[in-house]
Structures are given as C-alpha cells and as structure tokens.
Write a protein that holds these residues in place. Structure first.
Motif, short mmCIF file in Angstrom:
data_model
loop_
_atom_site.label_atom_id
_atom_site.label_comp_id
_atom_site.label_asym_id
_atom_site.label_seq_id
_atom_site.Cartn_x
_atom_site.Cartn_y
_atom_site.Cartn_z
N VAL A 209 0.85 -1.20 0.00
CA VAL A 209 0.00 0.00 0.00
C VAL A 209 0.88 1.25 0.00
N ALA A 210 1.92 1.21 0.85
CA ALA A 210 2.83 2.36 0.95
C ALA A 210 3.53 2.63 -0.38
N SER A 211 3.74 1.59 -1.20
CA SER A 211 4.45 1.79 -2.47
C SER A 211 3.53 2.17 -3.62
N ASP B 102 -3.11 -7.95 9.47
CA ASP B 102 -1.77 -7.38 9.65
C ASP B 102 -0.72 -8.44 9.37
N ASN B 103 0.42 -7.98 8.95
CA ASN B 103 1.46 -8.92 8.54
C ASN B 103 2.19 -9.56 9.72
N ASP B 104 1.99 -9.03 10.92
CA ASP B 104 2.57 -9.71 12.09
C ASP B 104 1.91 -11.09 12.20
N GLY C 22 2.38 1.46 9.12
CA GLY C 22 1.93 0.07 9.06
C GLY C 22 0.57 -0.12 9.71
N THR C 23 0.13 -1.38 9.66
CA THR C 23 -1.16 -1.71 10.24
C THR C 23 -0.99 -2.14 11.69
N GLY C 24 0.13 -2.76 11.96
CA GLY C 24 0.33 -3.35 13.28
C GLY C 24 0.84 -2.36 14.31
N GLY C 25 1.21 -2.87 15.44
CA GLY C 25 1.81 -2.11 16.52
C GLY C 25 2.37 -3.15 17.45
#
Ligand code: GLU
Length: 375
Positions: A61-63, A156-158, A210-213
C-alpha cells in the motif's frame, strides 16, 4: 558472542521467517530502496551460512498510493486494495533489485486467510514455499491485499508472519520493527517468558505507516510460541541487525518457545486446527464435559453440550466453550442444526433423534486441540 543461554536456540535456527513492516521499509510513507538493499544484503549473508529465509514484506500500500494521486495513505478498503495492486509489483521490483547483487532469486507469494483456513490450500501453499526454500529462492510473502476484503482479511502482517512460520515449521520468527523491542519504561526487555505479563507494558499505540503495533506483534509471538517457535522483535533499522541477532547478541526482545518434540507439541493437523483456521461457530459445553476434555483427553459427546452458536456445517472448525472461555478447537462431525437436535441427550439417542448416526463423538479427540486457556 551469545550473552544469555535463552538465545542459544537462535544460533541453531536454520529456517527463519523475517517479517519487515512498512515502518522499516517505507519510513515517511515512501518505499526506501536503501532499506530494502540493506536487508537484502543481510539476508543474503545468512543464506550463505546455510540458513533458509522467507520474507514477509509489507509495503504494498505504501508503495502504490501515490500513483493513485493520493498524498496520504488511504483509509478506505477500495483505495487500499487499488494502492496494493499498484504497489505490490513495485515492492517486488525493489526486492528483486535488492537481491540482484547477491544473485539471489526472489519469488512473490501472496496469501489470504483462506489459504490458512482450507487444509488443501494450506498444504499447497506450504509445498510451494518449501520448494522455493529448498531451491535457494527467497520467498517474499505478503497478504493478497487487492482481493482480501474485510471479512477474509488477516489484517496485519505480524499475524501473517506467525502463521507462515507455523506453516513452514520455521525455527525462528523475526519481526523487524521500527521499535527497538518490547519496552518496559525505556528499557528493552531482552527475554520474555510470560506473555501475559509482557502485555502490561504495551500501550495501544501504532506506528504511523503500518497496520500493526506492539499488540499485534505480541499476538503474533503468542501464535508462534504455541507451536514451539521462538519469536523476536528487533529494531529493523539497527545496522546489521539480522547477523547480530542470529549470532546471539542480545538485540531486541526474545519470546521464548517451548521445546519442540515435547509431548505437548501438537502434531501438524492439530497445529493447523488450532492456529491457522478460523472457527465457524461454537459449541457450548457444561462443566463435566469441559473437565473431560481438559483433564481426561476425552472426545466431545452429546450429553455435555448445552447449546450451539453459528450456522456451521459438518466438518467445520468450531470453538468449544465453557462459560466465557474457549477451551478447545475442533472439527465437528455434525452440523449446528444436527447438534441442536440432540444436545444434552445420551449418545445412544442420536440415531433416534436424527434418523441416522454419523459417529458417537461430536468432536473426536483426534480432531480436537485444547487451547492455552484451557490447557
Ligand atoms: N499487506 C500490507 C501492505 O503490504 C501491510 C499490512 C501491515 O502493515 O501489516 O501494504
């Protein structure tokens, strides 16, 4: 040099999942080729030492959002999906360029929650990834954002990285983060043995891109630990972080896993049941049935069933709950509608009530995995 014995398993880790978040790859919201190159070099070095590494890379998404004419990362699902469709190939091009110097091949593997839910898809994905690793290729895994709508999204990718670690029976999960590790005050906690108490250190904040934390990272560590895979949260922007970590230096936070091969390590099918697949409903049981499952390793039979939740089919994955806690997961032999007809009654009455008997057990013990709360 290794600084503590807890880190010894890291030295021996052969198959490793490295997860890199958008905050590391695209600080400020723009994909950084330098960050990609640096990580690709570090991974190449580890591969030369005989390690197999699969990447879980965020940053699609960021790219891609700028190419849609947007100035800030999108919030709506549709725009995120469109941005990911543009950004994913840019992300892969960046990784391919990063690995070109070391002559490593990269392969794109996009997964959705459904690939973990269905046993055959799960096995297919595993075979593909294992074949790539065995051929020295670096799989670059991401969620298939452009087709994953809300309900089927892993999110999330975590989480994705922990599921991938479990799928690939990895020796170690490394989550490279914009944070230095899990903090207690200003200090990085070097080793966490008790996840529950570790959660007390976590504030519900998030990184910007990002989506996570930290919460999703702890959730991911929990998933990995349940199948005996140690997990590390380490600072992605620390120079040579991967090499330092894998040589036993105390960087980041290590979440210690159980020894594999120990009696309580679930076999592959149960592992899939317990972690990867999403439950389609729940069977609520009384105290007697809960004790039989938890203490005697029994199958779930009809008399202990109080009620059912959800409209699931035979063969669905369901949660088994007692009062408010989930005590197990399993594959149900009967549908919700069928169970509703015989719940609370003796196993011998099933035939009379349904007109047929599929099995005496509603959830057979071989198809059942006690969850941590109940274990
Ligand atoms: N799959 C998303 C992406 O590549 C990232 C999800 C996450 O940040 O965890 O943009």
């Amino acid at each position: 040099m290794p600084q503590d014995s807890a880190r010894i398993p890291i030295l021996h880790a052969r198959r490793i999942i490295v997860k890199v978040g958008s905050a590391v790859l695209a600080p400020g919201g723009e994909l950084s080729q330098d960050a990609v190159d640096g990580l690709a070099d570090q991974i190449a070095k580890q591969k030369r030492k005989g390690r197999q590494i699969a990447l879980v890379s965020s940053g699609a998404v960021a790219s891609g959002f700028r190419q849609l004419g947007l100035e800030t990362p999108p919030k709506s699902i549709r725009l995120k999906q469109a941005a990911a469709a543009i950004g994913q190939q840019r992300l892969m091009a960046a990784w391919a360029q990063g690995f070109a110097k070391s002559r490593n091949q990269v392969a794109q593997v996009l997964l959705t929650a459904e690939d973990f839910d269905h046993r055959s898809r799960f096995l297919n994905a595993r075979h593909t990834l294992e074949t790539l690793l065995e051929h020295g290729v670096v799989p670059v895994i991401n969620e298939n954002d452009s087709v994953s709508f809300d309900e089927i999204k892993l999110g999330d990718n975590d989480r994705l990285s922990a599921l991938a670690a479990s799928m690939l029976r990895a020796d170690l999960l490394v989550m490279l983060s914009s944070a230095p590790g899990l903090l207690a005050g200003r200090q990085v906690v070097p080793v966490v043995e008790n996840l529950r108490s570790a959660r007390e250190h976590v504030r519900p904040d998030k990184s910007g891109v990002g989506t996570g934390g930290m919460t999703t990272k702890l959730d991911a560590a929990e998933v990995a630990l349940r199948v005996g895979i140690p997990a590390v949260i380490a600072p992605g922007n620390l120079d040579g972080v991967l090499g330092r970590l894998l040589e036993g230096e105390s960087v980041g936070t290590l979440f210690q896993g159980r020894k594999r091969g120990s009696e309580d390590s679930p076999d592959a099918r149960r592992r899939w049941l317990g972690l990867s697949a999403r439950p389609r409903g729940a069977i609520l049981v009384d105290a007697g049935a809960a004790a039989a499952l938890q203490r005697r390793g029994a199958s779930l039979l009809s008399p202990g069933i109080v009620s059912v939740e959800g409209d699931f089919e035979r063969g669905a994955i369901i949660e088994i709950r007692h009062e408010r806690s989930c005590i197990a997961r399993g594959l149900t032999a009967y549908s919700a509608a069928e169970i509703d007809k015989f719940r609370g009654r003796k196993a011998g009455e099933i035939g009379k009530l349904l007109g047929y008997v599929l099995s005496d057990e509603v959830v057979h013990r071989d198809d059942l995995l006690l969850t941590e709360d109940g274990a």
